[in-house]
Enzyme design. Structure first.
Site: not given
Lengths: 193, 83
Positions: B16-17
């Site tokens: 993430c991200p």
């Protein structure tokens, strides 16, 4: 539109005029509402200069930008350290020099908010992130720029802390509270980190 | 399931991200109507792609699957650029 409307107009012009005025008023109100309604924007205040908090800010900023939001980040007080490219001492007051000496020189020197132990904690966290293939803060900053995230440095705190523009990275905007509010009042989400 | 796609993005190992950010970048290179297949190992990408496609304009989530690739559990997302 069409025949029905015109026939009625012939029958009762005053009624049509009243309707027209009403529609005009409604259009005006709608325009005002649209002007005040939130847009696809996210505004983030980065007050903290802690590595972990700043990382969170950049994960949110890059994620939001990828989702199609227009993102603005306002760096103030300790958050200005994130934008530093080096430390200069000339032309500063004693207290500004002391502050510069004790502040991180670049984003690479940011401490963590807990268990920092003179930078050991920050080093460890960076190592753990690398091990898990999480982007480094510096990569995130570059990515944020790439995605068009606006970065605004707070002029007042920069001045108070005596941080020179030449100590900060290039391509920054400078602004005050109103430039933040102008964005945050138009944003669906505003964060203070 | 045999969902056709125009481009494949290997987001394995990304966290993430990054699966989302890279998917967004790749999707931008496609033509409207084309489909991007994303293969990720990040479990959070399931909810992330749902959130992204719900909020962003011009993107549609066609399907999500759970597969095993090279002995590793992967999450496969099919996103379509709609405009």
């Amino acid at each position: 539109m069409g025949a029905g409307f015109n026939i009625r107009a012939n029958e009762d012009p005053s009624r049509v005029q009243a309707l027209e005025e009403k529609v005009e008023g409604l259009v005006k109100r709608l325009e005002q509402l649209e002007e005040r309604s939130a847009e696809d924007r996210v505004a983030i205040v980065v007050f903290s200069g802690d590595l972990d908090r700043v990382l969170a800010a950049f994960v949110i900023a890059t994620g939001a930008a990828a989702m199609g939001q227009q993102v603005s980040m306002f760096f103030t007080f300790w958050g200005l350290s994130v934008l530093k490219k080096g430390t200069e001492f000339s032309g500063k007051t004693i207290s500004q020099k002391a502050m510069a000496l004790m502040s991180p020189g670049t984003s690479l020197d940011l401490p963590v908010s807990k268990m920092n132990y003179f930078g050991m904690g920050a080093k460890m966290l960076r190592g753990m992130m690398k091990h898990k293939n999480v982007s480094s803060l510096e990569d995130m900053i570059a990515l944020a720029r790439d995605l068009g995230v606006r970065m605004i440095a707070c002029e007042m705190s920069r001045d108070v802390m005596g941080i020179k523009e030449s100590e900060l990275v290039d391509a920054l905007e400078y602004g005050g509270v109103a430039s933040f509010l102008a964005d945050s009042l138009k944003s669906r989400t505003s964060l203070f980190i | 399931m045999n969902q056709p796609f125009d481009k494949l993005l290997d987001a394995r190992g990304m966290n993430c991200p990054m699966p989302l950010v890279n998917a967004r970048k790749e999707l931008g290179k496609l033509e409207p109507g084309q489909v991007l297949k994303v293969v990720a190992t990040d479990r959070g990408s399931i909810a992330d792609f749902q959130g992204w496609t719900k909020i962003a304009k011009n993107v549609e989530l066609l399907a999500q699957e759970n597969e095993t690739m090279d002995g590793v559990n992967v999450y496969v997302h099919y996103v379509k650029r709609t405009a």
